[in-house]
Enzyme design. Structure first.
Site, PDB file in Angstrom:
ATOM      1  CD  GLU A  42     125.518  59.732   7.927  1.00  0.00           C
ATOM      2  OE1 GLU A  42     124.456  59.823   8.584  1.00  0.00           O
ATOM      3  OE2 GLU A  42     126.578  59.283   8.399  1.00  0.00           O
ATOM      4  CD  GLU A  45     118.188  64.479   3.926  1.00  0.00           C
ATOM      5  OE1 GLU A  45     117.313  63.875   3.304  1.00  0.00           O
ATOM      6  OE2 GLU A  45     118.077  64.814   5.132  1.00  0.00           O
ATOM      7  CB  SER A 104     119.350  65.198  -1.358  1.00  0.00           C
ATOM      8  OG  SER A 104     119.530  64.180  -0.382  1.00  0.00           O
ATOM      9  CB  CYS A 118     121.822  62.255   1.765  1.00  0.00           C
ATOM     10  SG  CYS A 118     121.386  61.495   0.189  1.00  0.00           S
ATOM     11  CB  SER A 398     114.984  61.283  -4.139  1.00  0.00           C
ATOM     12  OG  SER A 398     116.065  60.956  -3.292  1.00  0.00           O
ATOM     13  CG  HIS A 418     115.772  63.271  -0.136  1.00  0.00           C
ATOM     14  ND1 HIS A 418     115.889  63.120  -1.498  1.00  0.00           N
ATOM     15  CD2 HIS A 418     115.631  64.597   0.075  1.00  0.00           C
ATOM     16  CE1 HIS A 418     115.843  64.308  -2.079  1.00  0.00           C
ATOM     17  NE2 HIS A 418     115.682  65.221  -1.145  1.00  0.00           N
TER      18      HIS A 418
END
Length: 526
Positions: A42, A45, A104, A118, A398, A418
């Site tokens: 996923e 964020e 993140s 995230c 990141s 990210h």
């Protein structure tokens, strides 16, 4: 040039040095197993901003002179355990400490904290603890409270902002994050008068926002207003009708507050390969081979070169990586550099150090330079800018950027990126609060958007620009009109909201000629 200090162990004092030179700390306890991103991920964020004063120049007298920056790394680390993420590294500067996280980023200013996470992190579970930390460790005005996580004392925030894009995999979320409705209910348990919005198409790409007005009030039970410990000179002394006027004046003197967020999906598959560890490692090794070959050629023509007189490998490379971690030599760690000095360099076999073949900051730096992110706020225009980046296993990236504004010693912005490059869930985000057109040579919003979109080449993306209202309506209108045209893309949606001293403009773009079908929603709007 930034002189970056790298302690050998993870430390617990981000505010020990408040000089203008950023300091870099790495958490070496994180392992590749902890950060494996091999499954569907996923990427979108959750973003939380909690303000305890309208600016760092307007801290209440009860607070520490350095505000939230007095809080130790150990304390923030404990809070992040509630959120379910870890600290990878920290860059400290005078105005902001930038935490690169396993999921993140976090930015700590004297007057506010920005937390972006995230995956399946439980970001909102960290909110009550943040309010407690601000009260007990930073000295902000506080009250008795009855908040989630058993928090009984909490600082009263000035404003709270929580936002996110629609999820791709909502069923994987934990705690209060299973739906927007659950998140709003969780926040409403803490704050009186918060407002929740869905921005964009219900059956298309959309964005959620929860916002409290200036002078947020904690939900009862709390200490009655007349018994609160409000220090002289703080915002609590202002009657409600004067609060917006005073705050607007402060923000205008600070050149306003603006946050730009670019959320990109359906990344070009071939282009996204640069965010895979295998690709970055190959790139780094190619650079090292060329450097090694150049050294062999020099020896062949000039004779043996002693270890003391041998040139640094980076000086022989095609591209200098000093813009990121200037004292952290990315390519010097090859076995040939550490072999017996009596051996002939021409006969040495070239092997590579662990840093060039495994996830971490070294390969993160390689990607930063190679993809073009180092040039978003280049050191030629922002000489004190600093980048902290990390590449994950087997893919994912990141980065945090700290950008001191030239000729404005009390002003430092940030940017953060990210990337989730896997085709089935590809996503990249870029966020910054670096002000546009505030000094000679600064970049416009459109220039930043086109640069970033050019790096990631998404099929579609949304842009949210959240900024304090401008007194110069004509200038703001021209700036807004420019954003209607991003090269190679067509603008599908434009939505404007007027929100308590701020203007929010949401735009959604799709690549010209792209026929990829409807956006993947994942999450139902209700």
């Amino acid at each position: 040039m930034v002189n970056t200090g790298i302690p050998t162990n993870y430390t617990n004092s981000p505010s020990a040095s408040l000089s203008g030179t950023p300091q870099w700390t790495i958490n070496r306890d994180i392992t590749a197993v902890d950060l494996d991103s091999s499954n569907a991920f996923e990427g979108p964020e959750k973003l939380l901003e909690v303000w305890f004063a309208p600016s760092e120049k307007a801290l209440p007298s009860s607070a520490s002179p350095h505000g939230l920056k007095v809080v130790s790394q150990a304390t923030w680390k404990d809070m992040l355990d509630l959120v379910r993420c870890k600290v990878l590294s920290v860059v400290e500067s005078t105005n902001v400490d930038a935490y690169l996280l396993s999921e993140s980023s976090m930015f700590v200013f004297p007057h506010k904290i920005v937390l972006k996470t995230c995956g399946t992190t439980t970001l909102l579970r960290g909110m009550p603890r943040i309010l407690e930390i601000a009260a007990l460790e930073a000295g902000f005005t506080h009250a008795k409270a009855d908040l989630p996580e058993g928090i009984a004392v909490a600082a009263t925030p000035y404003r709270v902002f929580y936002s996110r894009k629609n999820y791709l995999y909502p069923d994987q979320q934990k705690g209060p994050h299973r739906s927007w409705r659950d998140e709003v209910r969780y926040l409403d348990k803490m704050f009186v008068g918060g407002s929740a919005y869905m921005i964009g198409k219900m059956n298309g790409e959309h964005w959620y926002l929860y916002i409290t007005g200036p002078g947020s009030v904690l939900t009862p039970p709390a200490t009655p207003e007349e018994r609160r410990s409000v220090s002289s000179g703080s915002r609590g002394d202002l009657p409600p009708q004067d609060l917006d006027v005073a705050v607007t004046k402060i923000l205008q003197e600070d050149h306003g507050d603006e946050t730009l967020e670019i959320l990109m999906t359906d990344l070009d598959v071939d282009n996204a390969r640069q965010f895979y560890l295998e690709n970055a490692s190959s790139t780094a090794q190619d650079h090292a081979r060329r450097a090694h070959q150049a050294r062999k050629e020099a020896i062949r023509h000039l004779g043996s070169i002693s270890e003391q007189s041998a040139p640094d490998v980076n000086e022989l490379m095609d591209k200098d990586l000093s813009k990121t971690h200037s004292d952290f030599d990315v390519f010097v760690e090859t076995s040939s550099e550490h072999s017996d000095s009596t051996a002939s360099a021409e006969e040495e076999a070239l092997t590579f150090s662990e840093e060039l073949t495994t996830e971490g900051h070294t390969l993160g730096t390689v990607v930063t330079e190679g993809c073009g992110l180092a040039d978003v706020y280049p050191t030629s225009k922002y000489p004190d800018a600093h980048i902290d980046s990390y590449l994950f296993t087997p893919c994912g990236y990141s980065a945090n950027g700290i950008v001191p504004i030239p000729n404005k010693p009390d002003s430092t912005g940030y940017w953060t990126v990210h990337v989730t490059p896997e085709p089935q869930c590809s996503y990249a985000s870029f966020e910054t609060n670096v002000p546009t057109k505030q000094h000679t040579g600064s970049r416009s919003t459109l220039e930043i958007v086109q640069h970033v979109v050019g790096i990631f080449k998404p099929a579609r993306f949304s842009v949210t620009l959240f900024e304090t209202k401008s007194e110069h309506d004509e200038l703001a209108a021209r700036k807004d009109k420019l954003m209607e045209s991003v090269k190679g893309y067509r603008r599908v949606d434009r939505i404007v909201h007027d929100l308590d001293g701020y203007e929010l403009v949401f735009r959604y773009f799709e690549r010209e000629g792209w026929q990829g079908g409807a956006p993947r929603l994942g999450e139902r709007w209700c």
